[in-house]
Every structure is written in structure tokens, then in C-alpha cells.
Design a protein around this motif. Sequence first.
Motif, PDB file in Angstrom:
ATOM      1  N   ILE A   1      -6.471  10.599  -2.315  1.00  0.00           N
ATOM      2  CA  ILE A   1      -5.247  11.192  -2.842  1.00  0.00           C
ATOM      3  C   ILE A   1      -5.234  11.176  -4.352  1.00  0.00           C
ATOM      4  O   ILE A   1      -4.558  11.958  -4.971  1.00  0.00           O
ATOM      5  CB  ILE A   1      -3.985  10.485  -2.310  1.00  0.00           C
ATOM      6  N   ALA A   2      -5.918  10.229  -4.970  1.00  0.00           N
ATOM      7  CA  ALA A   2      -5.976  10.181  -6.428  1.00  0.00           C
ATOM      8  C   ALA A   2      -7.247   9.434  -6.766  1.00  0.00           C
ATOM      9  O   ALA A   2      -8.106   9.298  -5.917  1.00  0.00           O
ATOM     10  CB  ALA A   2      -4.757   9.460  -6.978  1.00  0.00           C
TER      11      ALA A   2
ATOM     12  N   GLN B   1      -5.970  17.616 -10.855  1.00  0.00           N
ATOM     13  CA  GLN B   1      -6.434  17.823 -12.228  1.00  0.00           C
ATOM     14  C   GLN B   1      -7.700  18.679 -12.211  1.00  0.00           C
ATOM     15  O   GLN B   1      -8.321  18.904 -11.180  1.00  0.00           O
ATOM     16  CB  GLN B   1      -6.711  16.483 -12.894  1.00  0.00           C
TER      17      GLN B   1
ATOM     18  N   ALA C   1       0.532   7.771  -5.927  1.00  0.00           N
ATOM     19  CA  ALA C   1      -0.565   8.728  -5.964  1.00  0.00           C
ATOM     20  C   ALA C   1      -0.070  10.138  -5.685  1.00  0.00           C
ATOM     21  O   ALA C   1      -0.518  11.098  -6.300  1.00  0.00           O
ATOM     22  CB  ALA C   1      -1.620   8.338  -4.941  1.00  0.00           C
ATOM     23  N   ILE C   2       0.874  10.264  -4.758  1.00  0.00           N
ATOM     24  CA  ILE C   2       1.388  11.595  -4.447  1.00  0.00           C
ATOM     25  C   ILE C   2       2.179  12.127  -5.634  1.00  0.00           C
ATOM     26  O   ILE C   2       2.127  13.305  -5.964  1.00  0.00           O
ATOM     27  CB  ILE C   2       2.256  11.541  -3.174  1.00  0.00           C
TER      28      ILE C   2
ATOM     29  N   ARG D   1     -14.050  13.526  -6.337  1.00  0.00           N
ATOM     30  CA  ARG D   1     -13.503  14.547  -5.443  1.00  0.00           C
ATOM     31  C   ARG D   1     -14.608  15.408  -4.868  1.00  0.00           C
ATOM     32  O   ARG D   1     -14.506  15.940  -3.774  1.00  0.00           O
ATOM     33  CB  ARG D   1     -12.529  15.439  -6.186  1.00  0.00           C
TER      34      ARG D   1
ATOM     35  N   GLU E   1       1.682  11.428  -8.700  1.00  0.00           N
ATOM     36  CA  GLU E   1       0.840  11.681  -9.869  1.00  0.00           C
ATOM     37  C   GLU E   1       0.320  13.111  -9.876  1.00  0.00           C
ATOM     38  O   GLU E   1      -0.224  13.585  -8.887  1.00  0.00           O
ATOM     39  CB  GLU E   1      -0.387  10.764  -9.809  1.00  0.00           C
TER      40      GLU E   1
ATOM     41  N   TYR F   1       1.507   2.318  -3.493  1.00  0.00           N
ATOM     42  CA  TYR F   1       0.361   3.003  -4.069  1.00  0.00           C
ATOM     43  C   TYR F   1       0.310   4.460  -3.615  1.00  0.00           C
ATOM     44  O   TYR F   1       0.035   5.359  -4.396  1.00  0.00           O
ATOM     45  CB  TYR F   1      -0.940   2.301  -3.677  1.00  0.00           C
ATOM     46  N   GLN F   2       0.579   4.647  -2.335  1.00  0.00           N
ATOM     47  CA  GLN F   2       0.526   6.014  -1.822  1.00  0.00           C
ATOM     48  C   GLN F   2       1.568   6.881  -2.483  1.00  0.00           C
ATOM     49  O   GLN F   2       1.288   7.990  -2.921  1.00  0.00           O
ATOM     50  CB  GLN F   2       0.777   6.007  -0.314  1.00  0.00           C
TER      51      GLN F   2
ATOM     52  N   ALA G   1      -4.459   1.996   0.426  1.00  0.00           N
ATOM     53  CA  ALA G   1      -3.948   2.700  -0.742  1.00  0.00           C
ATOM     54  C   ALA G   1      -4.649   4.021  -0.961  1.00  0.00           C
ATOM     55  O   ALA G   1      -4.100   4.936  -1.550  1.00  0.00           O
ATOM     56  CB  ALA G   1      -4.101   1.830  -1.980  1.00  0.00           C
TER      57      ALA G   1
ATOM     58  N   ALA H   1      -2.243  13.886 -11.293  1.00  0.00           N
ATOM     59  CA  ALA H   1      -3.696  13.748 -11.441  1.00  0.00           C
ATOM     60  C   ALA H   1      -4.438  14.296 -10.227  1.00  0.00           C
ATOM     61  O   ALA H   1      -5.613  14.624 -10.304  1.00  0.00           O
ATOM     62  CB  ALA H   1      -4.051  12.282 -11.632  1.00  0.00           C
ATOM     63  N   HIS H   2      -3.724  14.382  -9.107  1.00  0.00           N
ATOM     64  CA  HIS H   2      -4.378  14.808  -7.882  1.00  0.00           C
ATOM     65  C   HIS H   2      -5.039  16.179  -8.020  1.00  0.00           C
ATOM     66  O   HIS H   2      -6.135  16.417  -7.538  1.00  0.00           O
ATOM     67  CB  HIS H   2      -3.338  14.821  -6.764  1.00  0.00           C
TER      68      HIS H   2
ATOM     69  N   SER I   1       0.834  -1.202   0.000  1.00  0.00           N
ATOM     70  CA  SER I   1       0.000   0.000   0.000  1.00  0.00           C
ATOM     71  C   SER I   1       0.871   1.255   0.000  1.00  0.00           C
ATOM     72  O   SER I   1       0.479   2.287  -0.526  1.00  0.00           O
ATOM     73  CB  SER I   1      -0.899  -0.008   1.220  1.00  0.00           C
TER      74      SER I   1
END
Lengths: 206, 586
Positions: free
Chosen positions: B523-524, A25, A17-18, B111, A20, A13-14, B11, A22-23, A10
Amino acid sequence: MTTIDPAKTSRDYQQEAIAEPAHHQEHPDLRIPGLIVFLAAEGMIFLGLFMAYIAFRAVTPDWPPEGTPKLELLLPGINTAVLIGSSFVIHNADQAIQKNDVKGLRLWFGITALMGAVFLAGQLYEYFHLEFGLRTNIFASTFYVLTGFHGLHVCFGLILMLAVLWRSRVPNHYNSEKHFGVQAAEIYWHFVDVIWIILFILLYLL
Amino acid sequence: MTQAAQIQEQANRPAHPEKKGDWKQYFTFSTDHKVIGIQYLVTTFVFYLIGGVLATMVRTELATPESDFVSREVYNSLFTVHATVMIFLWIVPAGTGGFGNYLVPLMIGARDMAFPKLNALAFWMIPPAGILLMSSFLVGAPGAGWTNYPPLSLISGKAGEMIWILSVLTLGTSSILAAINFLVTIAKMRTPGMGWNQMPLFCWAMFATSILAVIATPVLAGALILLSFDVLIGTAFFNPTGGGDPIVYQHLFWFYSHPAVYIMILPVFGMISELISVHARKPIFGYKAIAYSSLAICGLGLIVWVHHMFTSGTPPWMRMFFMITTMIIAVPTGIKVFSWLATLWGGKLDDSSALLFAMGFIALFVIGGISGVMTASVPFDIHVHDTYFVVAHLHYVLFGGSVFGLYGAFYHWFPKITGRMMNEAWGKAHFWLSFVGFNLAFMPMHKLGLEGMNRRIAEYDPKFATLNLICTIGAFLLAMSTIPFIVNVTWSWLRGEPAGDNPWRALTLEWMTTSPPPPENFIADPVLATGPYDYGLAPRSTEVDVPFSDASNPALSAGPSSTLRAKPDPVVAANPSDRGTESNNR
């Protein structure tokens, strides 16, 4: 479908995500579907009023009631033609902005707004020359409420078009990529047009 | 918990939980759906208490056969405003605006809502409309019943009448705007990998509710526009002396107000589906049946409105049609109820107030549903129309149904909203007080109605006195039952024990982020590893078929004898692979 990769923890994944972008967007632009659902709701108000008209007509022995002067057909007919025509005119504006032609957009929107104004003026002329008032009888009341409510929508459509014209003075405010205002005004105008066709058939022809 | 579920849970958790916002944001034009959801819930709950005070006054008046507590006119205003508040300012906005706003974006991994500003606008129409309605008591409150049938509503006080119309128009507009938002959000903003059939059932319920709100509410607006012309300008749309027809108003009114009851119950159906699956630790029985029966109720709900008007001179052929369609509604509703019972069956029920309220909901809602089918039949309805039997029926579905479901949802999602657990002992006290008080207040009304006691009258035949006294005692118990709830919420919000992110070990996405969630929820785009209700099932992707490294902890392994299982099934224990294809949500 995001599948889980067993090789990752996990924490991986975190980290991804950070990393990316995309957060942050853009919020998706869903205004067109929103507008269409809103117009469905608007259409239901009109449908309710149309059904009320049909019901009043069904329960009243003679329609229109005794002593109501017949409605003139010439002026409303011309009005209808103008409004239906304006729907085709406004479509040209959409075509123009697709080609990034802001001048064309302004021209066609101007013409459409003018046609809408002619329609409203015609309606007002008819109002002032009708023999019956709002409280004369049930036919008169429904006639005024239905046409008046539609007239309000035409007014609002005019305001939308003038707003688009005002905003289009800014260079590149509308371009072939991004022209929600133009689309929204066009969809709304078509809606107002379709409502008028139903209304005209119901009130004037039947 | 399976490995997949555990990865899914971790995740999606924000790496750095944001600081909690301060209380002032709840008084601003905030566009965060979670803030708006809480604004809705708190505002509507305040109106619920106001409506409850009005209801208690109504029951106090009815404790004796004479009109001795308030005058008859005031009594009329009491039940009129009570119904208007409870419907338009409590159940509709709390179920859709409150829980809908808070949960839908979280559940679908978005979101925020599709139109955040519109969302805020929809909320901020509610307090002014509510205050406006309350202000009518200063100028003579409306007293023609919440249905406001003309010509009665044309001859009562004009000021109160117009206030009622404006208030309901505003609330209706708010409801339409919120519904537009939900439709677009659910249709377009689901996280990648979540198809329609992987949505939590609450989202399905909200989708069906929003369709109803968009289609039906505008018709009420049309009716009220015509009614305000009648009240203000003196046209005669609904005034028979001027050639109008009051029946047309009834048609327009019930075309909205019957679907309105589904707007009030469908979100609660969705909540109950969530609650029962989580607290029984079992996959929901008949996922698609529950999801599509919401849509069936939505479609059928639009073509049953005339059953409110069987005694309004409706022609027999029309009565026949609407009697049949009304009875058909019982089918999709029954599908839901049996699916919930099948989910509970053999489940590993926990001992939570949320589940208690969910089961109380099923019991009371079924009673209300059955009396609904009774009143759907024309001969019976002609007998009980406008009697207390109808009052009993509507309170069993709206209080025993909607409000019990909303209470259950409060207990279930409070940990997510505040990050703290509710107190279970107080929750149990709240449940039993509500349950006993409710049945004491409304069960006798069935008998009263069958014996012919009219609704909406301040004075009644002395022979009904005993039963009415019982009803009044029940109503006072019911009023008291909110005290443990308010104490519980206030105390838990400030001092409750920390809940953690996923206290119920649920699988839907709203539990996969911190409690309370950060401003942008995740987070995403959230990772989906399991279906929303795959309790004790094999993971979705077959690659993750390895036991979790922490197999020594039975709670974390998904084996056949895991603690997550309802009952270790000897057949499956022999062949664990048999469980591989059970998920409804692939």
C-alpha cells in the motif's frame, strides 16, 4: 528506516498508508543509470572484438599479412579529429539546456550531427578507396568488421541527435529541469567517441 | 512471531486486495513484474519439457552401442538443441527472468522493476527465439554441439547454423536487458530503511548474476557476429585455411559461457539461502559471508574460462593460471555450502518438499562441485576432457544444482504466486523420483568417463553397454518425475488449499502482502520491523521489547520457549536479553 511505534496498531499503519498520497507517486526516473549499464554491455562487445583482433595479430606471423597495402593516415586522422571535436561541441548543448536555452541546444546539436555525418562520409570514402575487400585476409576482415560495427554506432548516434532536434521543436519539451533525451544522446556520443579513439590506436597506429 | 514481525506483516498488507486478473493478461505485453515473472516461468517450463524430450531421445539412442534409434546426424542435432534449450531457454531465463522478476521487487519493497517496458521486451524476445530454434528441425538442425566450435560449425548445414546463431543472439540480448533492469532496480529501488546488508540474499545473488550477464554476454554476441560472417559471407575469422584461428572463437565463447554457468547457479544459491533459513526457523548463518561470496564468485568467474580449453593447445603458463583461479572458486562456493549446513544445524526443520529439494540440492551440488575441482586440475582434465566424466559433472551442477533448486523455489513460492498450497505428498513423490532417477542416470557416467567413453557420439564400444543401460533407465525415471510435478502444479493452482498470505511464517517482504500480490505490491513504502532472517531474535528497534498481548499463544510470543525456537537454550532462557544483539542485519 521506518521504526515501529509500539503505540500504533497495524490498523493505524494501514490508515496512514491509505491516506498518504505516496501510494500513487511517480515511478522513479532511473533511465540515466540504466543507460550507463547498457553502455557497459556495449563496451564489452567492442572489448571482445578488440581482444579478438589482438589475438589474431598475435598468432599471425607477419601483420598485416603479405600484400596488404598500408593504411592511409591522413583522412582517418582528420576524421578522428572531427569526431573528438564533436564530443566537445555536444557538451555545449548540455550547457545550453542547463540554462534553458533551447535555441543553443538546437544549434550545438546541429553542428554535432553535421560533424558525425562528416565522419561517416569520410569512413565511406575510405572504404571505397581501400585496396582490399572484406574477404582479402584476416586483417582486412577484422578491419572492416570493427570499423563497420563502430560506424553503425555512429549512425545510431546521429539518429538520436536528429530525434532530439525533432522533439525540441515542441516548446518546453526540453527545459533546464527535464532533458533526458539531451543527456542520453550526449553520453552515448561520448561513448562512441571513446571507442573510436581505442579503435584508431589499435588499427591505424599500432 | 514477535510483535514487530506481526506488525510488519499486517501493516504492509493492502487494505482492499484487488480482484485477480484474468488469464488473458499473460498473453499481452504486460509491464507488471509479477505477470512477466509468471510468463517467464511458464514459457521456460514448456521449453524445459521440450529439452527433456530431446534428452530422453538422446538416452534412448545410447541404450544400445549401435546407432539404431536415430541416424548419427540427427543424434548430433538432438544433443546440440537439448543443451541450447536447457541453458538458454530454461535455466537462465527461469532463474533470472522468472523468479528474479517475480521476487526481487517484492523482496526489496518496490512497486515494480526500474524499467517495466524493457522488462516486457526482454520477455517477449524469448518465445520467438525459442520457436525459431525449434524450427531448425525443419531445415536441418545445428549439429556441432551447443559450443558450436568452428571449423566444424562452418561445414555443417548453414541454415541450422544461422538459426542457432540468431536464436542465441536474441536470447543473449534478452538476458542483457533483464540484467540491466535488475542492477538498476536493486541498486536504486530498495525501500527506505533497507540498506545493502538488509536485503534478502536472493537479491544479492541476483545482483551478482546481473553483473555477470552484463559483462559476459556481449562478448558471446561479438563471437557470434564474427561466426555468422564466417558462415554467411565466407570470411576466415575462425577458419584456419584462410588464415583465421578457431582458438579465438573458443576464448570468446568461453568468456561468456563459463560465467554463464554462474548465471545459472547464483540465483539458485540465493533461493536456497531463503529456503533453508525459513524452513529451518533459524537466522541464516553468515549473512555477509553468503552475500559477499556471491560477489567473489562473480569476480572470479570472469577469470577462469580457459579451463574449458586445457586440451586446445593452451600454453602451460596459461593453464597454470587458470587451474589456480578455477580451484579458488571452490572457496566462496564452500563458504556458502558450509553456511547453509550451519543454518540447518540444530534448526527446527519442517517437513516440506521445498526444504527436501533444498537439501537434495546441497547433496548433489557438492558432488558436482567436487568433480568440478577434479576437472580443474590440468593433468586430470587432459585425461577426462570430452568424456562422459565431464557430462556427469555438468549435469550434477546444472540439474542436481540449478534444477533441484528451481524445483524447491517452485514449492516455496507457489503459495505466494497463486495463493494456494502445493500438495505435499505429490511433492515428496516428485522429489524421490527425481533424486533416484537423477543419480541413476548420471552417477555411472563418472565411471564411463574415466574408462574413456567419449561424449557426443552416437555409437560406442560394447563394453560400456551395461552402464549406459543403467543411465538410460535413470533418464526415463527422471523424465517420469516431471509428471507428479505437473499434476501437482495444475491441480494445486485450481484446487489447492488456500495458502493465506504467509504460510511459511517468513520474514522477508514478499510475504508481507497478499497472495497473489496486488498490482503495486504494497500500500505504501513497506514498514520494515525485522531483518530478513531474524527468526526467533529480538526485534530490531529496542522500543518494542514488550511481550505481545497474546502471550498465551506460544507461537505468537518471542520468549525463549517459543515454538519458533529450534531448541530452548537454557542459558538464554535465564537471560532473555542476551538475544538482543544477534541479528546480522542491523
